[in-house]
Design a protein around this motif. Structure first.
Motif, PDB file in Angstrom:
ATOM      1  N   PRO A   1       0.835  -1.196   0.000  1.00 12.01           N
ATOM      2  CA  PRO A   1       0.000   0.000   0.000  1.00 12.01           C
ATOM      3  C   PRO A   1       0.878   1.257   0.000  1.00 12.01           C
ATOM      4  O   PRO A   1       1.851   1.320   0.747  1.00 12.01           O
ATOM      5  N   PRO A   2       0.594   2.250  -0.832  1.00 16.49           N
ATOM      6  CA  PRO A   2       1.415   3.471  -0.880  1.00 16.49           C
ATOM      7  C   PRO A   2       1.504   4.135   0.489  1.00 16.49           C
ATOM      8  O   PRO A   2       0.504   4.293   1.181  1.00 16.49           O
ATOM      9  N   GLN A   3       2.716   4.532   0.861  1.00 15.77           N
ATOM     10  CA  GLN A   3       2.959   5.171   2.151  1.00 15.77           C
ATOM     11  C   GLN A   3       3.515   6.576   1.932  1.00 15.77           C
ATOM     12  O   GLN A   3       4.481   6.760   1.191  1.00 15.77           O
ATOM     13  N   THR A   4       2.900   7.558   2.593  1.00 13.58           N
ATOM     14  CA  THR A   4       3.317   8.954   2.427  1.00 13.58           C
ATOM     15  C   THR A   4       3.637   9.635   3.755  1.00 13.58           C
ATOM     16  O   THR A   4       4.058  10.793   3.760  1.00 13.58           O
ATOM     17  N   GLU A   5       3.445   8.930   4.868  1.00 15.56           N
ATOM     18  CA  GLU A   5       3.715   9.513   6.177  1.00 15.56           C
ATOM     19  C   GLU A   5       4.644   8.580   6.956  1.00 15.56           C
ATOM     20  O   GLU A   5       5.475   7.922   6.360  1.00 15.56           O
ATOM     21  N   ARG A   6       4.503   8.551   8.269  1.00 17.46           N
ATOM     22  CA  ARG A   6       5.309   7.629   9.056  1.00 17.46           C
ATOM     23  C   ARG A   6       4.712   6.226   8.976  1.00 17.46           C
ATOM     24  O   ARG A   6       3.508   6.064   9.048  1.00 17.46           O
ATOM     25  N   PHE A   7       5.585   5.227   8.866  1.00 15.88           N
ATOM     26  CA  PHE A   7       5.107   3.854   8.856  1.00 15.88           C
ATOM     27  C   PHE A   7       6.242   2.925   9.247  1.00 15.88           C
ATOM     28  O   PHE A   7       7.414   3.322   9.304  1.00 15.88           O
ATOM     29  N   GLN A   8       5.872   1.686   9.522  1.00 14.40           N
ATOM     30  CA  GLN A   8       6.840   0.669   9.905  1.00 14.40           C
ATOM     31  C   GLN A   8       6.678  -0.550   8.999  1.00 14.40           C
ATOM     32  O   GLN A   8       5.566  -0.950   8.686  1.00 14.40           O
ATOM     33  N   VAL A   9       7.790  -1.108   8.581  1.00 15.45           N
ATOM     34  CA  VAL A   9       7.798  -2.343   7.797  1.00 15.45           C
ATOM     35  C   VAL A   9       8.636  -3.376   8.539  1.00 15.45           C
ATOM     36  O   VAL A   9       9.725  -3.061   9.029  1.00 15.45           O
ATOM     37  N   THR A  10       8.128  -4.601   8.628  1.00 19.65           N
ATOM     38  CA  THR A  10       8.934  -5.705   9.145  1.00 19.65           C
ATOM     39  C   THR A  10       8.988  -6.797   8.088  1.00 19.65           C
ATOM     40  O   THR A  10       8.008  -7.055   7.395  1.00 19.65           O
ATOM     41  N   ILE A  11      10.157  -7.405   7.938  1.00 19.28           N
ATOM     42  CA  ILE A  11      10.325  -8.508   6.998  1.00 19.28           C
ATOM     43  C   ILE A  11      11.221  -9.566   7.621  1.00 19.28           C
ATOM     44  O   ILE A  11      12.092  -9.259   8.439  1.00 19.28           O
ATOM     45  N   ASP A  12      10.998 -10.815   7.250  1.00 22.82           N
ATOM     46  CA  ASP A  12      11.882 -11.904   7.630  1.00 22.82           C
ATOM     47  C   ASP A  12      12.734 -12.243   6.409  1.00 22.82           C
ATOM     48  O   ASP A  12      12.204 -12.657   5.372  1.00 22.82           O
ATOM     49  N   ALA A  13      14.036 -12.071   6.534  1.00 21.12           N
ATOM     50  CA  ALA A  13      14.940 -12.279   5.401  1.00 21.12           C
ATOM     51  C   ALA A  13      15.948 -13.372   5.726  1.00 21.12           C
ATOM     52  O   ALA A  13      16.499 -13.414   6.833  1.00 21.12           O
ATOM     53  N   THR A  14      16.195 -14.230   4.744  1.00 17.51           N
ATOM     54  CA  THR A  14      17.132 -15.333   4.928  1.00 17.51           C
ATOM     55  C   THR A  14      18.136 -15.363   3.779  1.00 17.51           C
ATOM     56  O   THR A  14      17.760 -15.598   2.628  1.00 17.51           O
TER      57      THR A  14
END
Length: 231
Positions: free
Chosen positions: A73-86
Motif C-alpha cells: 500500500p502506498p505510504q506517504t507519512e510515518r510507517f513501519q515495515v517488518t520482513i523476515d529475510a534469509t
C-alpha cells in the motif's frame, strides 16, 4: 491508534500478495520469484479464508539476475515495515529496499538493508552504507527479522534486526534516504536483489512482510507504543 496491514489474515492488503499470482510480480528474466501461499486454493470444509492464507508463509526469493519487486500500500507519512529475510550464503551481497514503482537500479531504492559481502548487516545512509560500531554478523541459512521505521516527511528511517532466536539489535537510527532517491514522497514497493558479483547459487528469501502505518511510532529509539499506553 496503530492501523496494521498484516501479511496474514483476511485483509489480504499487505504487498497484495494474498491476491496476486507470481506472474503479477515484476521480475526480470531468470529471477526466481516464488509464492508458497495460494489464497485461491480450495478450502477444506472446516477452513476459513484466513486459515488458508496463514497456513504457509508468503515468501519471495531473488537471485543474481535482477530485482524482484513486491507491491505494498502506498505510504506517504510515518510507517513501519517488518520482513523476515534469509540469506542462503555467508558473505553474499543481497539487499532488501523500499522504492516507488519498479526499480531500474539500486539508485531507485530509498531505504535499504543489506547482507554485505563482508558477512555483516548494514543499511544505507545517504550516499554510503553504515553499520553499528559493533558489527552485526550474519550466517547463511539463518532468518533475520528486519524492522524499518520510516519517516517520509523527514526522508529518514531507523533500522533494527533480530536474528532467529536472538534479541533485537540496532543497525542505525535517523538514517537518510539514499541520496539518489531522497526526492521520493511515496514508497509503494519492496525490492529484492542479489548483487551479480555474488555466487550464482546465492539466494535472498523474504517472508512475512508487514506494513504498519503508525504516526505514534517512536522513531528516536525504536520503541513502539499504543496510544493507550502513552496516556
Amino acid at each position: 491508534m496503530r492501523r496494521s496491514f498484516a501479511a496474514f489474515g483476511p485483509s489480504a492488503l499487505v504487498l497484495a500478495l494474498c491476491c496476486c499470482s507470481p506472474a503479477a510480480l515484476d521480475t526480470d528474466a531468470g529471477v526466481d520469484a516464488e509464492i508458497w501461499a495460494d489464497a485461491d486454493a480450495e478450502l477444506d470444509a472446516t477452513d476459513t479464508e484466513s486459515d488458508a492464507v496463514a497456513r504457509e508463509p508468503i515468501c519471495s526469493t531473488s537471485w543474481t539476475t535482477g530485482f524482484v519487486t513486491l507491491p505494498m500500500p502506498p505510504q506517504t507519512e510515518r510507517f513501519q515495515v517488518t520482513i523476515d529475510a534469509t540469506p542462503t550464503h555467508d558473505g553474499m551481497d543481497g539487499v532488501a529496499g523500499l522504492c516507488l514503482g519498479v526499480p531500474g537500479s539500486y539508485d531507485d531504492l530509498a531505504v535499504i538493508v543489506r547482507f554485505n559481502d563482508a558477512g555483516e548487516i548494514d543499511a544505507r545512509d545517504g550516499d554510503e552504507y553504515q553499520g553499528p560500531d559493533a558489527p552485526i554478523r550474519y550466517r547463511g541459512g539463518v532468518t533475520y527479522r528486519f524492522r524499518l521505521d520510516v519517516d517520509m516527511a523527514q526522508r529518514t528511517y531507523s533500522a533494527f534486526v533480530t536474528a532467529e532466536g536472538g534479541t533485537e539489535q540496532t543497525i542505525g537510527v535517523g538514517l537518510a534516504f539514499r541520496t539518489s532517491a531522497e526526492h521520493l514522497a511515496t514508497l509503494d514497493a519492496v525490492a529484492l536483489m542479489v548483487n551479480p558479483s555474488t555466487s550464482e547459487e546465492a539466494r535472498h528469501r523474504v517472508c512475512n512482510v508487514q506494513v504498519n502505518p503508525d504516526e505514534e511510532t517512536d522513531f528516536e529509539d525504536g520503541d513502539t507504543e499504543d496510544e493507550e499506553e502513552r496516556s
